[in-house]
Design a protein around this motif. Structure first.
Motif, mmCIF file in Angstrom:
data_model
loop_
_atom_site.group_PDB
_atom_site.id
_atom_site.type_symbol
_atom_site.label_atom_id
_atom_site.label_comp_id
_atom_site.label_asym_id
_atom_site.label_seq_id
_atom_site.Cartn_x
_atom_site.Cartn_y
_atom_site.Cartn_z
ATOM 1 N N ALA A 33 29.215 -42.305 -17.596
ATOM 2 C CA ALA A 33 29.472 -40.879 -17.487
ATOM 3 C C ALA A 33 29.979 -40.623 -16.074
ATOM 4 O O ALA A 33 29.995 -41.534 -15.237
ATOM 5 N N ALA A 34 30.408 -39.405 -15.789
ATOM 6 C CA ALA A 34 30.887 -39.099 -14.445
ATOM 7 C C ALA A 34 30.539 -37.667 -14.078
ATOM 8 O O ALA A 34 30.374 -36.808 -14.944
ATOM 9 N N LEU A 35 30.431 -37.439 -12.776
ATOM 10 C CA LEU A 35 30.109 -36.116 -12.255
ATOM 11 C C LEU A 35 31.379 -35.357 -11.905
ATOM 12 O O LEU A 35 32.406 -35.954 -11.566
ATOM 13 N N ASN A 36 31.278 -34.035 -11.958
ATOM 14 C CA ASN A 36 32.393 -33.156 -11.623
ATOM 15 C C ASN A 36 31.908 -31.981 -10.784
ATOM 16 O O ASN A 36 30.705 -31.686 -10.731
ATOM 17 N N ARG A 37 32.858 -31.302 -10.173
ATOM 18 C CA ARG A 37 32.523 -30.098 -9.414
ATOM 19 C C ARG A 37 31.816 -29.077 -10.300
ATOM 20 O O ARG A 37 30.956 -28.322 -9.839
ATOM 21 N N ARG A 38 32.154 -29.057 -11.587
ATOM 22 C CA ARG A 38 31.497 -28.137 -12.510
ATOM 23 C C ARG A 38 29.984 -28.359 -12.524
ATOM 24 O O ARG A 38 29.212 -27.389 -12.567
ATOM 25 N N ASP A 39 29.563 -29.627 -12.505
ATOM 26 C CA ASP A 39 28.133 -29.915 -12.482
ATOM 27 C C ASP A 39 27.489 -29.331 -11.223
ATOM 28 O O ASP A 39 26.374 -28.788 -11.282
ATOM 29 N N TRP A 40 28.191 -29.444 -10.098
ATOM 30 C CA TRP A 40 27.692 -28.881 -8.842
ATOM 31 C C TRP A 40 27.490 -27.375 -8.953
ATOM 32 O O TRP A 40 26.459 -26.848 -8.539
ATOM 33 N N TRP A 41 28.485 -26.680 -9.542
ATOM 34 C CA TRP A 41 28.347 -25.235 -9.726
ATOM 35 C C TRP A 41 27.113 -24.924 -10.578
ATOM 36 O O TRP A 41 26.367 -23.985 -10.281
ATOM 37 N N LEU A 42 26.911 -25.692 -11.632
ATOM 38 C CA LEU A 42 25.816 -25.414 -12.548
ATOM 39 C C LEU A 42 24.458 -25.684 -11.928
ATOM 40 O O LEU A 42 23.524 -24.887 -12.094
ATOM 41 N N TRP A 43 24.302 -26.813 -11.220
ATOM 42 C CA TRP A 43 22.980 -27.089 -10.679
ATOM 43 C C TRP A 43 22.648 -26.201 -9.482
ATOM 44 O O TRP A 43 21.496 -26.031 -9.137
ATOM 45 N N ARG A 44 23.662 -25.564 -8.891
ATOM 46 C CA ARG A 44 23.416 -24.639 -7.790
ATOM 47 C C ARG A 44 23.125 -23.220 -8.265
ATOM 48 O O ARG A 44 22.575 -22.403 -7.504
ATOM 49 N N THR A 46 26.459 -35.372 -20.980
ATOM 50 C CA THR A 46 26.603 -36.829 -21.004
ATOM 51 C C THR A 46 25.714 -37.577 -20.024
ATOM 52 O O THR A 46 25.800 -38.808 -19.943
ATOM 53 N N PHE A 47 24.845 -36.892 -19.291
ATOM 54 C CA PHE A 47 23.926 -37.605 -18.403
ATOM 55 C C PHE A 47 22.738 -38.092 -19.234
ATOM 56 O O PHE A 47 21.578 -37.740 -19.010
ATOM 57 N N ALA A 48 23.055 -38.909 -20.234
ATOM 58 C CA ALA A 48 22.062 -39.357 -21.204
ATOM 59 C C ALA A 48 22.571 -40.618 -21.888
ATOM 60 O O ALA A 48 23.738 -40.995 -21.740
ATOM 61 N N GLU A 49 21.685 -41.257 -22.651
ATOM 62 C CA GLU A 49 22.111 -42.459 -23.362
ATOM 63 C C GLU A 49 22.947 -42.140 -24.593
ATOM 64 O O GLU A 49 23.755 -42.976 -25.026
ATOM 65 N N ARG A 50 22.756 -40.947 -25.171
ATOM 66 C CA ARG A 50 23.536 -40.556 -26.343
ATOM 67 C C ARG A 50 23.905 -39.072 -26.249
ATOM 68 O O ARG A 50 23.177 -38.283 -25.651
ATOM 69 N N ASP A 95 19.463 -43.036 -10.700
ATOM 70 C CA ASP A 95 19.868 -42.582 -9.368
ATOM 71 C C ASP A 95 20.720 -41.320 -9.429
ATOM 72 O O ASP A 95 21.589 -41.102 -8.586
ATOM 73 N N ILE A 96 20.474 -40.475 -10.420
ATOM 74 C CA ILE A 96 21.265 -39.260 -10.586
ATOM 75 C C ILE A 96 21.213 -38.381 -9.333
ATOM 76 O O ILE A 96 22.219 -37.777 -8.953
ATOM 77 N N SER A 97 20.099 -38.311 -8.665
ATOM 78 C CA SER A 97 19.998 -37.471 -7.469
ATOM 79 C C SER A 97 20.890 -38.001 -6.357
ATOM 80 O O SER A 97 21.536 -37.223 -5.639
ATOM 81 N N ALA A 98 20.956 -39.316 -6.201
ATOM 82 C CA ALA A 98 21.846 -39.911 -5.204
ATOM 83 C C ALA A 98 23.300 -39.663 -5.569
ATOM 84 O O ALA A 98 24.147 -39.394 -4.696
ATOM 85 N N ALA A 99 23.618 -39.750 -6.858
ATOM 86 C CA ALA A 99 24.987 -39.473 -7.310
ATOM 87 C C ALA A 99 25.353 -38.020 -7.025
ATOM 88 O O ALA A 99 26.470 -37.723 -6.581
ATOM 89 N N ALA A 100 24.421 -37.098 -7.284
ATOM 90 C CA ALA A 100 24.677 -35.687 -7.020
ATOM 91 C C ALA A 100 24.899 -35.438 -5.531
ATOM 92 O O ALA A 100 25.768 -34.656 -5.139
ATOM 93 N N VAL A 111 32.701 -39.868 -8.835
ATOM 94 C CA VAL A 111 31.349 -40.436 -8.800
ATOM 95 C C VAL A 111 30.935 -40.698 -10.244
ATOM 96 O O VAL A 111 30.946 -39.791 -11.082
ATOM 97 N N VAL A 112 30.563 -41.941 -10.538
ATOM 98 C CA VAL A 112 30.346 -42.398 -11.912
ATOM 99 C C VAL A 112 28.904 -42.840 -12.096
ATOM 100 O O VAL A 112 28.269 -43.367 -11.179
ATOM 101 N N LEU A 113 28.376 -42.626 -13.302
ATOM 102 C CA LEU A 113 27.065 -43.131 -13.708
ATOM 103 C C LEU A 113 27.246 -44.289 -14.684
ATOM 104 O O LEU A 113 27.974 -44.164 -15.672
ATOM 105 N N ARG A 114 26.596 -45.399 -14.417
ATOM 106 C CA ARG A 114 26.546 -46.514 -15.365
ATOM 107 C C ARG A 114 25.255 -46.371 -16.154
ATOM 108 O O ARG A 114 24.148 -46.466 -15.597
#
Length: 334
Positions: free
Chosen positions: A37-48, A111-115, A312-317, A329-332
Motif C-alpha cells: 500500500a502507499a501513503l498520500n497527502r490525502r491521508d495526512w489531511w484525514l489524520w490531522r 488499504t492500510f490492512a491485509e485485505r 511501522d505505520i507511525s514511522a511511515a506517517a 512512502v510505501v507499506l509492505r
C-alpha cells in the motif's frame, strides 16, 4: 486480518494495529489480499482533521492478489495480480466526477490492512514490469498526475510544462509522464537537491520558489515565451507567480492547496493573455486504464522514497511529512 487503524485524529493522531474480521464481497465486488500500500497527502489531511470519524482504516493506494470474487463479477479470478483504482463512483462524464464521487480510505475502509473490499470495476491488472512497491505507489498520485498533465495540460512534444513543488509524490509523476510524452519540463522547488533529482527524472531544469524572481527566470529560460502549462498543487500566493510564468494562451492546472486555500490574482492576467485556470481531482476510469497501459510500455518507474512495514505505520506517517522526502512512502504488507 491485521489492519492499521487510525484511532485518534487531530493534532496528535494515533494509529493502532487491530485484528478485524476478513471482509466479504457483495455482488459486483472483490476482496484484494494486499501485498503493498502507499501513503498520500490525502491521508495526512484525514489524520490531522478532528472531524475524521474514527476508528477507520485509511489508505487509498494498494496492490495485491484477488482473494474473493462477489456474485456477478466476470473476467476476474482469485489469484489475479491487480492494482486498485482509488477513485470511487466517478460516473459517465469524462469531464468531472459525479455527485457520488469519493476516494477509497475514509469513509470507506482503506488499504492500510491485509485485505480490502472494492468494486470489481476498480481493479486493473498490475503492470507486469512494476515491482509490488511501484505498483502500490502510482494509483492515486499517478492518476492525479495523468489527468493534470495529459488531459488538462496537454503535455506533448513541442509543449513546455512547469511542475511546481518538485519532489512530492504527484509532482514526480507529473515530471516523468510529461517527459515521457515529449514535453519540455521545468520544475520549482525549495531545495536544490530536489531540483537535481527532478532533472534526473527528465526535467530540463528548475527554479527555487523562495526566489521571488523565479517567474522571470522561467521566461529567460524559455526565450521569453513562458510555459504552455503550469501544473500546480500549491495554490495560495503561488498562483500569481504561476500566471507570470505562463505563455499567452497558457493554462494553470491546479490539483491542491498545500500553500493556502485562497489566492488573489490579477484578472486581466487571465483574459488579456487568453489564459485559463483548470481545477482537477483524480481522474476517470478510462484515464486510469490509459495510465496503466502507459506504465506497461514506459521505461520510467515510480519514485519510491522509502518502504515500511504495516507495523511501522507511525514511522511511515512521519516520513510522509519530512522535508527531505522525495517520491512515495510505501507499506509492505505481505
Amino acid at each position: 486480518m491485521r489492519t492499521a487503524r487510525l484511532t485518534v485524529a487531530g493534532s496528535e493522531p494515533r494509529f493502532e494495529l487491530h485484528e478485524l474480521a476478513d471482509p466479504t464481497p457483495a455482488a459486483g465486488e472483490v476482496v484484494v489480499e494486499l501485498v503493498t500500500a502507499a501513503l498520500n497527502r490525502r491521508d495526512w489531511w484525514l489524520w490531522r482533521a478532528p472531524s475524521t470519524p474514527v476508528p477507520v482504516t485509511l489508505g487509498s493506494d494498494g496492490a495485491g492478489r484477488v482473494a474473493l470474487v462477489g456474485a456477478g463479477v466476470r473476467g476476474i479470478s482469485p489469484g489475479d495480480e491487480v492494482v486498485i483504482n482509488p477513485a470511487l463512483g466517478w460516473g459517465d462524464d469524462e469531464g468531472s466526477g459525479s455527485e457520488a464521487f469519493d476516494i477509497l480510505g475514509s469513509p470507506t475502509e482503506g488499504t492500510f490492512a491485509e485485505r480490502v473490499v472494492v468494486p470489481a470495476s476498480n481493479v486493473h491488472a498490475k503492470p507486469a514490469a512494476l515491482s509490488w512497491e511501484e505498483a502500490a505507489a502510482f494509483p492515486l498520485a499517478g492518476l492525479t498526475a495523468w489527468r493534470a498533465v495529459v488531459t488538462c495540460a496537454r503535455a506533448a512534444a513541442g509543449r513546455r510544462v512547469l511542475v511546481t513543488g518538485g519532489g512530492s509524490g504527484v509532482s514526480t509523476f507529473c515530471v516523468q509522464i510529461a517527459h515521457a510524452l515529449g514535453a519540455e519540463v521545468w520544475v520549482t522547488s525549495g531545495d536544490d537537491a530536489k531540483i537535481a533529482r527532478c532533472i534526473a527524472l527528465g526535467a530540463r531544469g528548475g527554479f527555487r520558489y523562495s526566489d521571488p524572481e523565479w517567474p522571470a527566470q522561467v521566461l529567460a529560460a524559455t526565450g521569453g515565451a513562458g510555459v504552455h502549462a503550469v501544473v500546480d498543487s500549491f495554490g495560495g500566493a503561488g498562483w500569481a507567480q504561476a500566471l507570470d510564468a505562463l505563455a499567452r494562451g497558457g493554462v494553470l492546472v491546479n490539483y491542491g492547496d498545500t500553500g493556502g486555500d485562497e489566492a488573489t490574482i490579477p484578472v486581466a492576467g487571465i483574459y488579456w493573455q487568453w489564459r485559463s485556470l483548470v481545477g482537477t481531482t483524480m481522474g476517470s476510469p478510462s484515464e486510469f486504464r490509459a495510465l496503466c497501459d502507459h506504465l506497461t510500455a514506459a521505461a520510467w518507474r515510480p519514485a519510491i522514497d522509502s518502504v515500511h512495514s504495516l507495523e511501522d505505520i507511525s514511522a511511515a506517517a512521519h516520513r510522509l511529512t519530512a522535508p527531505s522526502r522525495f517520491g512515495k512512502v510505501v507499506l509492505r504488507i505481505a
